[in-house]
Design a protein around this motif. Structure first.
Motif, PDB file in Angstrom:
ATOM      1  N   CYS A 220      24.806  -3.309 -27.309  1.00  0.00           N
ATOM      2  CA  CYS A 220      23.866  -4.386 -27.008  1.00  0.00           C
ATOM      3  C   CYS A 220      23.016  -3.997 -25.794  1.00  0.00           C
ATOM      4  CB  CYS A 220      24.601  -5.698 -26.740  1.00  0.00           C
ATOM      5  SG  CYS A 220      25.643  -5.664 -25.266  1.00  0.00           S
ATOM      6  N   THR A 221      21.972  -4.758 -25.553  1.00  0.00           N
ATOM      7  CA  THR A 221      21.024  -4.422 -24.493  1.00  0.00           C
ATOM      8  C   THR A 221      21.687  -4.316 -23.122  1.00  0.00           C
ATOM      9  OG1 THR A 221      19.192  -5.457 -25.682  1.00  0.00           O
ATOM     10  CG2 THR A 221      18.928  -5.174 -23.312  1.00  0.00           C
ATOM     11  N   ASP A 222      22.490  -5.300 -22.757  1.00  0.00           N
ATOM     12  CA  ASP A 222      23.110  -5.303 -21.427  1.00  0.00           C
ATOM     13  C   ASP A 222      24.007  -4.094 -21.219  1.00  0.00           C
ATOM     14  OD1 ASP A 222      21.806  -7.620 -20.829  1.00  0.00           O
ATOM     15  OD2 ASP A 222      23.527  -8.939 -21.152  1.00  0.00           O
ATOM     16  N   SER A 223      24.799  -3.756 -22.224  1.00  0.00           N
ATOM     17  CA  SER A 223      25.710  -2.616 -22.113  1.00  0.00           C
ATOM     18  C   SER A 223      24.937  -1.305 -21.991  1.00  0.00           C
ATOM     19  CB  SER A 223      26.645  -2.561 -23.322  1.00  0.00           C
ATOM     20  OG  SER A 223      27.477  -1.429 -23.265  1.00  0.00           O
ATOM     21  N   ILE A 224      23.897  -1.152 -22.790  1.00  0.00           N
ATOM     22  CA  ILE A 224      23.084   0.061 -22.747  1.00  0.00           C
ATOM     23  C   ILE A 224      22.424   0.212 -21.376  1.00  0.00           C
ATOM     24  CG2 ILE A 224      21.038   1.199 -23.702  1.00  0.00           C
ATOM     25  CD1 ILE A 224      21.718  -0.220 -26.378  1.00  0.00           C
ATOM     26  N   SER A 225      21.850  -0.882 -20.855  1.00  0.00           N
ATOM     27  CA  SER A 225      21.175  -0.834 -19.559  1.00  0.00           C
ATOM     28  C   SER A 225      22.150  -0.491 -18.443  1.00  0.00           C
ATOM     29  CB  SER A 225      20.501  -2.178 -19.266  1.00  0.00           C
ATOM     30  OG  SER A 225      19.475  -2.437 -20.204  1.00  0.00           O
ATOM     31  N   LYS A 226      23.340  -1.039 -18.502  1.00  0.00           N
ATOM     32  CA  LYS A 226      24.350  -0.769 -17.472  1.00  0.00           C
ATOM     33  C   LYS A 226      24.700   0.720 -17.421  1.00  0.00           C
ATOM     34  CE  LYS A 226      29.023  -2.007 -15.990  1.00  0.00           C
ATOM     35  NZ  LYS A 226      30.233  -2.827 -16.283  1.00  0.00           N
ATOM     36  N   ILE A 227      24.900   1.314 -18.600  1.00  0.00           N
ATOM     37  CA  ILE A 227      25.250   2.736 -18.655  1.00  0.00           C
ATOM     38  C   ILE A 227      24.082   3.600 -18.200  1.00  0.00           C
ATOM     39  CG2 ILE A 227      25.854   4.625 -20.228  1.00  0.00           C
ATOM     40  CD1 ILE A 227      27.468   2.565 -21.858  1.00  0.00           C
ATOM     41  N   GLU A 228      22.873   3.257 -18.634  1.00  0.00           N
ATOM     42  CA  GLU A 228      21.696   4.029 -18.222  1.00  0.00           C
ATOM     43  C   GLU A 228      21.515   3.975 -16.705  1.00  0.00           C
ATOM     44  OE1 GLU A 228      18.800   3.656 -22.178  1.00  0.00           O
ATOM     45  OE2 GLU A 228      18.563   2.263 -20.498  1.00  0.00           O
ATOM     46  N   LYS A 229      21.741   2.817 -16.120  1.00  0.00           N
ATOM     47  CA  LYS A 229      21.590   2.668 -14.676  1.00  0.00           C
ATOM     48  C   LYS A 229      22.606   3.523 -13.922  1.00  0.00           C
ATOM     49  CE  LYS A 229      21.200  -0.891 -11.098  1.00  0.00           C
ATOM     50  NZ  LYS A 229      21.248  -2.357 -10.814  1.00  0.00           N
ATOM     51  N   GLU A 230      23.832   3.596 -14.450  1.00  0.00           N
ATOM     52  CA  GLU A 230      24.886   4.398 -13.811  1.00  0.00           C
ATOM     53  C   GLU A 230      24.629   5.891 -13.992  1.00  0.00           C
ATOM     54  OE1 GLU A 230      28.442   3.132 -15.702  1.00  0.00           O
ATOM     55  OE2 GLU A 230      28.529   1.181 -14.668  1.00  0.00           O
ATOM     56  N   ARG A 231      24.203   6.284 -15.183  1.00  0.00           N
ATOM     57  CA  ARG A 231      24.100   7.705 -15.516  1.00  0.00           C
ATOM     58  C   ARG A 231      22.798   8.331 -15.041  1.00  0.00           C
ATOM     59  NH1 ARG A 231      25.699   8.222 -21.321  1.00  0.00           N
ATOM     60  NH2 ARG A 231      27.764   7.943 -20.389  1.00  0.00           N
ATOM     61  N   TYR A 232      21.727   7.542 -15.014  1.00  0.00           N
ATOM     62  CA  TYR A 232      20.406   8.069 -14.649  1.00  0.00           C
ATOM     63  C   TYR A 232      19.785   7.204 -13.548  1.00  0.00           C
ATOM     64  CZ  TYR A 232      21.088   9.736 -19.498  1.00  0.00           C
ATOM     65  OH  TYR A 232      21.587  10.256 -20.662  1.00  0.00           O
ATOM     66  N   PRO A 233      20.358   7.156 -12.366  1.00  0.00           N
ATOM     67  CA  PRO A 233      19.854   6.221 -11.341  1.00  0.00           C
ATOM     68  C   PRO A 233      18.383   6.416 -10.987  1.00  0.00           C
ATOM     69  CG  PRO A 233      21.399   7.834 -10.406  1.00  0.00           C
ATOM     70  CD  PRO A 233      21.501   7.949 -11.888  1.00  0.00           C
ATOM     71  N   ALA A 234      17.938   7.674 -10.832  1.00  0.00           N
ATOM     72  CA  ALA A 234      16.539   7.918 -10.448  1.00  0.00           C
ATOM     73  C   ALA A 234      15.589   7.547 -11.582  1.00  0.00           C
ATOM     74  CB  ALA A 234      16.349   9.382 -10.057  1.00  0.00           C
ATOM     75  N   ARG A 235      15.921   7.959 -12.769  1.00  0.00           N
ATOM     76  CA  ARG A 235      15.047   7.662 -13.910  1.00  0.00           C
ATOM     77  C   ARG A 235      15.055   6.171 -14.233  1.00  0.00           C
ATOM     78  NH1 ARG A 235      17.389  11.743 -18.155  1.00  0.00           N
ATOM     79  NH2 ARG A 235      15.969  10.674 -19.567  1.00  0.00           N
ATOM     80  N   TYR A 236      16.206   5.535 -14.111  1.00  0.00           N
ATOM     81  CA  TYR A 236      16.288   4.097 -14.373  1.00  0.00           C
ATOM     82  C   TYR A 236      15.447   3.332 -13.350  1.00  0.00           C
ATOM     83  CZ  TYR A 236      18.251  -0.436 -15.622  1.00  0.00           C
ATOM     84  OH  TYR A 236      18.407  -1.738 -16.044  1.00  0.00           O
ATOM     85  N   ALA A 237      15.501   3.776 -12.090  1.00  0.00           N
ATOM     86  CA  ALA A 237      14.722   3.111 -11.043  1.00  0.00           C
ATOM     87  C   ALA A 237      13.230   3.218 -11.315  1.00  0.00           C
ATOM     88  CB  ALA A 237      15.058   3.720  -9.683  1.00  0.00           C
ATOM     89  N   SER A 238      12.791   4.345 -11.896  1.00  0.00           N
ATOM     90  CA  SER A 238      11.367   4.502 -12.207  1.00  0.00           C
ATOM     91  C   SER A 238      10.941   3.591 -13.351  1.00  0.00           C
ATOM     92  CB  SER A 238      11.054   5.964 -12.552  1.00  0.00           C
ATOM     93  OG  SER A 238      11.671   6.345 -13.774  1.00  0.00           O
TER      94      SER A 238
END
Length: 477
Positions: A220-238
């Motif tokens: 689901c969206t929330d789970s995907i976003s959580k993992i992306e934020k943890e795994r790719y902090p710089a790219r997620y921040a952009s």
């Protein structure tokens, strides 16, 4: 006045906040609507477009579009779910070619599917008709970033891209906007266009080796976003920035980078706690104090908003009085179905009609604008103005709007179909950027075409900004 669309107000593509819990609990994904209900909804859709959309016949003549409407109406011969009906009518966007006019699943429908674990958990990059992974939103890391997706659930990548693009809005013959939308909302659009799935049987290509039948568990969206934020902090921040408007300087180049992510008043106020004109005045005063000679304006992914904000920005970049928008038109109720008489001009000064003077702290140095397919609506109009006045060098990709004619909203823009509850977004007025000019159906073309590769995205390299800085260095030699 809102000169943008739901999905282009800072590109919040899915309006979760508007879907109440009660609606979510009552949503029935398997419910079939009768032929008569579907025909009623299609009649309501057609009437809305004919009555309200000024640009309905710009790219597809009325006689041909009437045949398309008639064919779709007569083709409704069996009951459908709301998503099946969406897939049936959504390709209309590829004929109308007004980026502010499109169909979308109902609010309860979109909330249901994106809140359940039914989404493909990868962020992708599409180039031509090929799909590559750039971010993995699942705990299983066996699929490395940069892998090419050959097929999903037996559907070839080429067919996936083709069908999704048919359902996405675009202005005229410009295809950079749908391409931008695929890159940013692929998982959601795959669900809506091809149906939800608890697992995705996927073929990947690593280098030159194809790996068959890898089972990817949906999320689901929330789970995907959580993992992306943890795994790719710089790219997620952009992708999820902290500010809507920011100013940075490049040491040693007397260069500033002004990033404007949205011209939307509500988005800037509520999400970023910023006031557009206050921020712009402050930043241009700072640039004058610091004797900045080169300005890079980053408008990538800026989907528009208030055209008066874009006009206000333009007033800081030209030195003489100027006309921003030549006129605005809307549909006459008396002749709404007559292409020769249906449009009437209206005076909307907050859309940029009139003659304007330069603002204080006017910038007179070199300007470089970074644009892409996400630079749409009011942003596309701003790019067209700057190009017309030879006031900037453009770097990146074709801007997502049109240089002559731009749709928009000044009255209620969203219409809910009575039975299926699909959302219909429809332009209610249009800005004529340049009157009596041939419309080639394209947005502002870059002076320097810079398209990021999959590797650039994975490595979080900003190749357009780097190129613009190199142009400045060469100019200073």
């Amino acid at each position: 006045m809102k000169k943008g669309i739901l999905i282009f107000s800072a590109f919040v593509f899915f309006s979760f906040s508007s879907s109440k819990k009660s609606k979510l609990n009552n949503y029935q994904p398997q419910k079939k609507f009768s032929v008569q209900e579907l025909k009623d909804d299609f009649t309501a859709l057609r009437k809305r477009l004919e009555l309200k959309n000024p640009g309905l016949y710009i790219y597809t003549p009325k006689d041909r579009l009437d045949k398309i409407f008639d064919s779709l109406a007569s083709g409704i011969s069996k009951p459908m779910t709301d998503l099946e009906f969406y897939r049936y009518i959504a390709p209309l966007t590829s004929f109308i070619k007004d980026g502010h006019t499109f169909e979308f699943p109902g609010m309860s429908c979109e909330k249901y599917y994106t809140s359940h674990s039914l989404l493909f958990p990868f962020k992708v990059h599409c180039t031509s008709d090929r799909i590559f992974t750039v971010m993995c939103g699942t705990r299983d890391t066996s699929v490395r970033d940069g892998s090419e997706i050959m097929s999903i659930n037996g559907i070839p990548a080429k067919e996936i891209v083709r069908k999704i693009k048919l359902c996405l809005p675009r202005d005229g013959n410009n295809t950079t906007l749908p391409s931008w939308l695929i890159d940013h909302f692929f998982r959601n659009m795959f669900c809506f266009v091809f149906g939800p799935s608890e697992n995705f049987v996927t073929e990947f290509r690593y280098d030159d080796r194809i790996i068959h039948n890898i089972i990817i568990e949906a999320s689901c969206t929330d789970s995907i976003s959580k993992i992306e934020k943890e795994r790719y902090p710089a790219r997620y921040a952009s992708l999820v920035p902290a500010t809507g408007i920011s100013l940075d300087t490049v040491p040693g180049l007397r260069t500033a980078i002004l990033t404007i992510r949205s011209f939307d008043k509500k988005e800037l106020h509520k999400k970023y706690h910023q006031y557009f004109k206050t921020e712009i005045r402050k930043y241009f005063a700072e640039m004058q104090e610091e004797n900045i000679r080169h300005l890079i304006i980053d408008l990538r992914g800026n989907g528009g908003g208030n055209p008066d904000y874009a006009r206000f920005l333009a007033a800081h970049l030209v030195s003489e009085k100027f006309v921003y928008i030549e006129k605005c038109v809307h549909v006459s109720r008396f002749h709404y179905n007559d292409p020769g008489k249906r449009l009437h001009s209206r005076w909307y000064p907050y859309c940029g009609i009139g003659k304007f003077s330069p603002e204080k702290n006017n910038f007179t140095g070199d300007i470089f604008i970074l644009a892409d397919g996400g630079s749409f609506s009011a942003t596309g109009e701003f790019c067209a103005f700057m190009k017309e006045n030879n006031r900037a060098t453009f770097v990146g990709e074709e801007a997502g709007g049109n240089t002559v004619f731009s749709g928009g909203y000044i009255f209620k823009n969203r219409f809910i179909l009575p039975h299926t509850k699909l959302q219909v977004h429809c332009s209610t007025f249009s800005s004529v950027i340049k009157d009596n000019v041939v419309n080639d159906g394209h947005g502002v073309l870059p002076d320097h075409i810079i398209v990021p590769t999959t590797e650039d995205l994975i490595m979080n390299r900003d190749v357009s900004e780097e190129y613009a800085e190199e142009l400045i260095r060469n100019k200073m030699k």
